[in-house]
Motif scaffolding. Structure first.
Motif, PDB file in Angstrom:
ATOM      1  N   VAL A  83       0.833  -1.203   0.000  1.00  0.00           N
ATOM      2  CA  VAL A  83       0.000   0.000   0.000  1.00  0.00           C
ATOM      3  C   VAL A  83       0.870   1.256   0.000  1.00  0.00           C
ATOM      4  CG1 VAL A  83      -1.598   1.349   1.431  1.00  0.00           C
ATOM      5  CG2 VAL A  83      -2.048  -1.068   0.985  1.00  0.00           C
ATOM      6  N   LEU A  84       1.892   1.279   0.846  1.00  0.00           N
ATOM      7  CA  LEU A  84       2.775   2.448   0.912  1.00  0.00           C
ATOM      8  C   LEU A  84       3.516   2.679  -0.400  1.00  0.00           C
ATOM      9  CD1 LEU A  84       4.245   2.029   4.492  1.00  0.00           C
ATOM     10  CD2 LEU A  84       2.727   3.840   3.696  1.00  0.00           C
ATOM     11  N   LEU A  85       4.020   1.610  -0.992  1.00  0.00           N
ATOM     12  CA  LEU A  85       4.744   1.757  -2.264  1.00  0.00           C
ATOM     13  C   LEU A  85       3.820   2.226  -3.376  1.00  0.00           C
ATOM     14  CD1 LEU A  85       7.045  -1.390  -2.109  1.00  0.00           C
ATOM     15  CD2 LEU A  85       7.727   1.007  -1.872  1.00  0.00           C
ATOM     16  N   LEU A  86       2.614   1.697  -3.417  1.00  0.00           N
ATOM     17  CA  LEU A  86       1.671   2.119  -4.456  1.00  0.00           C
ATOM     18  C   LEU A  86       1.186   3.545  -4.239  1.00  0.00           C
ATOM     19  CD1 LEU A  86      -0.301  -1.173  -5.021  1.00  0.00           C
ATOM     20  CD2 LEU A  86       1.272  -0.060  -6.619  1.00  0.00           C
ATOM     21  N   ALA A  87       1.023   3.956  -2.991  1.00  0.00           N
ATOM     22  CA  ALA A  87       0.637   5.338  -2.705  1.00  0.00           C
ATOM     23  C   ALA A  87       1.728   6.293  -3.175  1.00  0.00           C
ATOM     24  CB  ALA A  87       0.353   5.523  -1.221  1.00  0.00           C
ATOM     25  N   ALA A  88       2.984   5.942  -2.903  1.00  0.00           N
ATOM     26  CA  ALA A  88       4.093   6.771  -3.375  1.00  0.00           C
ATOM     27  C   ALA A  88       4.148   6.776  -4.898  1.00  0.00           C
ATOM     28  CB  ALA A  88       5.412   6.266  -2.788  1.00  0.00           C
ATOM     29  N   SER A  89       3.894   5.639  -5.507  1.00  0.00           N
ATOM     30  CA  SER A  89       3.921   5.528  -6.968  1.00  0.00           C
ATOM     31  C   SER A  89       2.806   6.337  -7.622  1.00  0.00           C
ATOM     32  CB  SER A  89       3.778   4.066  -7.389  1.00  0.00           C
ATOM     33  OG  SER A  89       4.850   3.297  -6.902  1.00  0.00           O
ATOM     34  N   LEU A  94       1.776   6.112 -11.509  1.00  0.00           N
ATOM     35  CA  LEU A  94       2.029   4.688 -11.674  1.00  0.00           C
ATOM     36  C   LEU A  94       0.987   3.861 -10.931  1.00  0.00           C
ATOM     37  CD1 LEU A  94       5.892   4.743 -11.131  1.00  0.00           C
ATOM     38  CD2 LEU A  94       4.664   4.615 -13.303  1.00  0.00           C
ATOM     39  N   THR A  95       0.580   2.774 -11.535  1.00  0.00           N
ATOM     40  CA  THR A  95      -0.416   1.877 -10.957  1.00  0.00           C
ATOM     41  C   THR A  95       0.200   0.501 -10.732  1.00  0.00           C
ATOM     42  OG1 THR A  95      -1.172   1.041 -13.085  1.00  0.00           O
ATOM     43  CG2 THR A  95      -2.221   3.068 -12.257  1.00  0.00           C
ATOM     44  N   LEU A  96      -0.579  -0.382 -10.156  1.00  0.00           N
ATOM     45  CA  LEU A  96      -0.131  -1.758  -9.971  1.00  0.00           C
ATOM     46  C   LEU A  96       0.159  -2.413 -11.317  1.00  0.00           C
ATOM     47  CD1 LEU A  96       0.488  -4.085  -8.072  1.00  0.00           C
ATOM     48  CD2 LEU A  96      -1.958  -4.610  -8.010  1.00  0.00           C
TER      49      LEU A  96
END
Length: 118
Positions: A83-89, A94-96
Motif C-alpha cells: 500500500v505504501l509503495l503504491l501510494a508513493a507511486s 504509476l499503478t499496480l
C-alpha cells in the motif's frame, strides 16, 4: 506508519507509573500524525485493482512461493508495504499494472517481509 512494535511499546509505557502528561501529549501527537498519514495513503490506493480486477489483498495472498506459508502477520506487513509503495507511486501516475510490467510488486513485498523477519 506506526509499527506494531511501537504499539506494543506504547501499551507497555501506558501501564508504567512513570508516565507523564508530556508522554501522553507526545503519544497522542504521534497517533494523530499516523492517522493523517494513513488516511492520505488509503485515499491514494482505495479501490485499486489490477487489470484482472484483483484487490491488493488478493494479490498479496495469491503469491506462490515454496517453503513455509506466510503467517497472518507477514501477510499484513506485506500488504502495508505494498500500500505504501503504491501510494508513493501514485504521485507519479504509476499503478499496480505499471509495476506488473516490470516486476511482481506484491511478491517482492512478501519476499522482503519474510526475509527481514526470519
Amino acid at each position: 506508519m506506526i509499527s506494531r512494535d511501537r504499539i506494543c511499546q506504547i501499551r507497555a509505557e501506558s501501564e508504567s507509573e512513570h508516565r507523564t502528561h508530556e508522554w501522553a501529549d507526545r503519544v497522542i501527537d504521534e497517533l494523530l500524525t499516523e492517522a493523517e498519514t494513513r488516511h492520505a495513503v488509503d485515499t491514494a490506493v482505495r479501490g485499486m485493482t489490477d487489470s484482472k480486477g484483483r484487490t491488493l489483498a488478493q494479490r498479496i495472498t495469491a503469491v506462490q512461493r515454496g517453503g513455509t506459508p506466510p503467517t497472518a502477520d507477514e501477510l499484513d506487513r506485506a500488504h502495508d508495504l505494498l500500500v505504501l509503495l503504491l501510494a508513493a507511486s501514485a504521485k507519479y501516475g504509476l499503478t499496480l499494472d505499471d509495476w506488473d510490467w516490470v516486476d511482481d510488486l506484491p511478491g517482492t513485498c512478501r519476499d522482503l517481509i519474510r526475509h527481514k523477519h526470519h
